[in-house]
Scaffold this motif. Structure first.
Motif: not given
Length: 141
Positions: A87, A95, A99, A123
């Motif tokens: 992101q 993250y 993740d 993401p």
């Protein structure tokens, strides 16, 4: 993959400011749209994290993924490296919500190739949990 990049400057004019490059991630209307735009769509199991890389000035974790089924693209191997797209505009934390490839679950991965490396497309929409026997949410050709 289409993204828009914007620059966020912080500070109030009293000293140095911090500039952060932000990507406005495309939000796919449905899984079919995402499938159509992906370079690689595969079902697999993340095995372990294997280092890191950098993209858009952020650290991206790279994972070893055992590929079970390739639905689109040609990854070239049964075990591939895929980096989780981080992101942006998070103050440097890649993250903040975790993740998505840091899992022991079977997943559906939508990826794109950047500089000879596979990255999840976005993401938030690049990795989807995918249980055995679940119907595909798109038509593969």
């Amino acid at each position: 993959m289409a993204i828009a990049v914007s620059v966020l400057g912080t500070g109030c004019g009293l000293g140095p400011t911090k500039t952060e490059v932000c990507a406005d991630w495309v939000q796919f209307q449905d899984p079919q749209d995402q499938f159509d735009k992906a370079g690689l769509v595969a079902v697999g199991m993340p095995v372990r994290q294997e280092g890191e890389t950098s993209i858009y000035g952020y650290t991206a974790r790279t994972h070893v993924v055992e590929v079970e089924t390739v639905l689109k693209g040609e990854p070239g191997q049964e075990t591939i490296l895929v980096s989780s797209m981080p992101q942006t505009c998070t103050g440097g934390e890649s993250y903040p919500d975790g993740d998505p490839l840091d899992t022991t679950q079977r997943v559906l991965i939508f990826a794109t190739e950047q500089d000879n490396q596979w990255f999840t497309m976005t993401p938030g929409q690049g990795v989807v949990p995918f249980e055995q026997g679940t119907p595909l949410p798109f038509q593969s050709s």
